[in-house]
Design an enzyme around this catalytic site. Structure first.
Site, PDB file in Angstrom:
ATOM      1  N   PHE A   1       0.858  -1.187   0.000  1.00 53.59           N
ATOM      2  CA  PHE A   1       0.000   0.000   0.000  1.00 53.59           C
ATOM      3  C   PHE A   1       0.894   1.237   0.000  1.00 53.59           C
ATOM      4  CE2 PHE A   1      -2.106   3.582   1.934  1.00 53.59           C
ATOM      5  CZ  PHE A   1      -3.323   3.612   1.277  1.00 53.59           C
TER       6      PHE A   1
ATOM      7  N   ASP B   1       9.246   2.315   1.464  1.00 53.13           N
ATOM      8  CA  ASP B   1       8.150   3.150   1.959  1.00 53.13           C
ATOM      9  C   ASP B   1       8.076   2.949   3.471  1.00 53.13           C
ATOM     10  OD1 ASP B   1       5.792   4.298   2.741  1.00 53.13           O
ATOM     11  OD2 ASP B   1       4.593   3.494   1.093  1.00 53.13           O
TER      12      ASP B   1
ATOM     13  N   LYS C   1       3.079  10.125   8.093  1.00 55.15           N
ATOM     14  CA  LYS C   1       2.402   9.682   9.315  1.00 55.15           C
ATOM     15  C   LYS C   1       3.041  10.229  10.593  1.00 55.15           C
ATOM     16  CE  LYS C   1      -0.529   5.988   7.775  1.00 55.15           C
ATOM     17  NZ  LYS C   1      -0.295   5.374   6.486  1.00 55.15           N
TER      18      LYS C   1
HETATM   19  C1  LIG Z   1      -0.527   5.705   5.055  1.00 53.99           C
HETATM   20  C2  LIG Z   1       0.449   5.204   4.067  1.00 53.99           C
HETATM   21  C3  LIG Z   1       0.650   5.859   2.839  1.00 53.99           C
HETATM   22  C4  LIG Z   1      -0.181   7.052   2.410  1.00 53.99           C
HETATM   23  O1  LIG Z   1      -0.006   8.147   3.249  1.00 53.99           O
HETATM   24  P1  LIG Z   1      -1.088   9.359   3.192  1.00 53.99           P
HETATM   25  O2  LIG Z   1      -0.510  10.386   4.108  1.00 53.99           O
HETATM   26  O3  LIG Z   1      -2.390   8.785   3.656  1.00 53.99           O
HETATM   27  O4  LIG Z   1      -1.156   9.814   1.789  1.00 53.99           O
HETATM   28  C5  LIG Z   1       1.615   5.374   1.990  1.00 53.99           C
HETATM   29  N1  LIG Z   1       2.363   4.314   2.328  1.00 53.99           N
HETATM   30  C6  LIG Z   1       2.208   3.660   3.492  1.00 53.99           C
HETATM   31  C7  LIG Z   1       3.081   2.513   3.821  1.00 53.99           C
HETATM   32  C8  LIG Z   1       1.235   4.071   4.391  1.00 53.99           C
HETATM   33  O5  LIG Z   1       1.050   3.403   5.532  1.00 53.99           O
END
Ligand SMILES: *Cc1c(COP(=O)(O)O)cnc(C)c1O
Length: 389
Positions: free
Chosen positions: A135, A219, A248
């Site tokens: 994701f 990520d 986050k």
């Molecule tokens: C939450 C998340 C995203 C997206 O971040 P947003 O601030 O909601 O756009 C991307 N990658 C990972 C691994 C995430 O947990």
């Protein structure tokens, strides 16, 4: 604010909010540390932390003080001028991780977009290899990197050039060649249910990128900022990526993200290649400087590892838990087949005043603030145990 009731908010939502969210019937009005309070004064124990955003806890005094001071001094001028918070944060982030350079953003998806542009610029036309179950966000580039049928299908056509592979070192090796711009992965897959990638898979990804010149991008939007018991999750493996994304927990509650590179990719993007009006704003950057300092504390990180063990051991003993996985304070439990995770999460909230979240029909996710105490871990376990069927 004016203190509208939950029913009034629900009426406003029904008439005026595009209905993308399924909200729980609770209005939160205040937070401190690992606690939240609703509009009727009930206290909740927060084991979600705004989906790993409040790693430093709600309204951490250092974050509040920095934000208040900065909000009264200067809130915005754009990146056409120098401001100290943005450059101080860029330096702190680079020094805390890959040692290269930083592009600041307002969110996680934007950090992914920046990473995608970076790797395409480094290898024009190159494909991006991602993992099944990954994701990376909801904007078009990030969504195209998120191989989940239900999220992607309604929005086709997506951005071309993405290839998804299973969690298999050989399959990953085969998918990466001289036309691959990058391998993009979460070292621990968060949204799909806390799957810690095997070290073997990370090592294979590093080797494939070294062999072909592709960039390895981690990520760390959910796994970074101390969540796993090291400041960045990659530190627990022998693999160092060429770039990482953060968001986050980075802002201590304020919206901010970042793309951080190592030396090799530091000067790929050039003037005019990318930009963002709000990114690097002084208020969010001041908050992030505090959050980064707090989450870098070795004592806090040691406690995250210790309390993660305590939490996982306690969860494994609950009669309705079929399996536990995670690292540090990013933990998932699979429930026995008789139970529904969304139901259990809802009951935890409404009956036990414990905030948790379901990542799927059978899986509950627990990601408390990292400033949690051993007693609060035990309290969450007691509240969960009370939900036994
Ligand atoms: C939450 C998340 C995203 C997206 O971040 P947003 O601030 O909601 O756009 C991307 N990658 C990972 C691994 C995430 O947990």
């Amino acid at each position: 604010m004016t203190g509208r009731t939950l029913a009034e908010l629900q009426a406003l939502e029904r008439d005026h909010a595009i209905p993308t969210y399924v909200r729980n019937p609770v209005q939160f009005v205040r937070g401190a540390g690992c606690r939240l309070w609703d509009d009727e004064g009930h206290e909740y124990l927060d084991f979600l932390a705004g989906i790993s955003v409040l790693n430093v806890g709600h309204c951490h005094p250092r974050v509040v003080a920095a934000v208040q001071e900065q909000a009264a001094q200067l809130t915005h001028v754009t990146n056409l001028y120098y401001t100290e918070p943005a450059l101080a944060l860029s330096a702190a982030l680079a020094r805390s991780s890959l040692g290269g350079k930083v592009f600041l953003t307002n969110s996680g998806a934007e950090a992914i977009e920046a990473a995608l542009k970076l790797v395409r610029r480094a290898r024009p036309g190159g494909r991006v290899v991602v993992l099944n179950g990954g994701f990376h966000g909801r904007t078009f580039g990030a969504l195209s990197a998120t191989p989940q049928e239900s999220k992607q299908a309604p929005f086709a056509p997506l951005v071309p050039g993405f290839v998804a592979v299973p969690h298999d070192p050989a399959a990953l090796e085969r998918a990466v060649d001289e036309e691959t711009a990058a391998v993009l992965l979460e070292p621990i897959q968060g949204e799909s249910g806390i799957y810690v990638l095997d070290e073997e898979l990370l090592v294979a990804a590093r080797a494939a990128c070294d062999r072909t010149g592709a960039a390895l991008v981690f990520d760390e939007i959910q796994t970074g900022m101390g969540r796993t018991g090291t400041l960045w999750a990659y530190e627990a493996s022998p693999v160092v990526p060429d770039a990482l994304t953060s968001a986050k927990g980075l802002g201590g509650g304020l919206p901010i993200g970042a793309l951080v590179t190592g030396e090799r990719l530091a000067d790929v993007l050039q003037p005019g290649d990318h930009g963002s009006t709000f990114a690097g704003g002084p208020v969010a950057c001041r908050a992030a400087l505090e959050a980064l300092a707090i989450c870098s504390d070795p004592e806090l990180l040691a406690r995250v590892r210790e309390l993660g063990e305590r939490l996982m051991e306690g969860l494994a003993e609950l009669q309705f838990v079929a399996g536990v996985r995670g690292r540090g304070l990013i933990v998932a439990v699979d429930l026995i087949p008789e139970l529904s995770a969304p139901d259990l999460a809802r009951r935890a909230l409404l009956e036990q005043r414990l905030v948790v979240n379901a990542t799927g029909p059978a899986t509950i996710r627990l990601e408390p603030p990292l400033v949690i105490s051993p007693d609060e871990v035990d309290e969450a376990l007691t509240r969960l145990a009370a939900l036994a069927p």
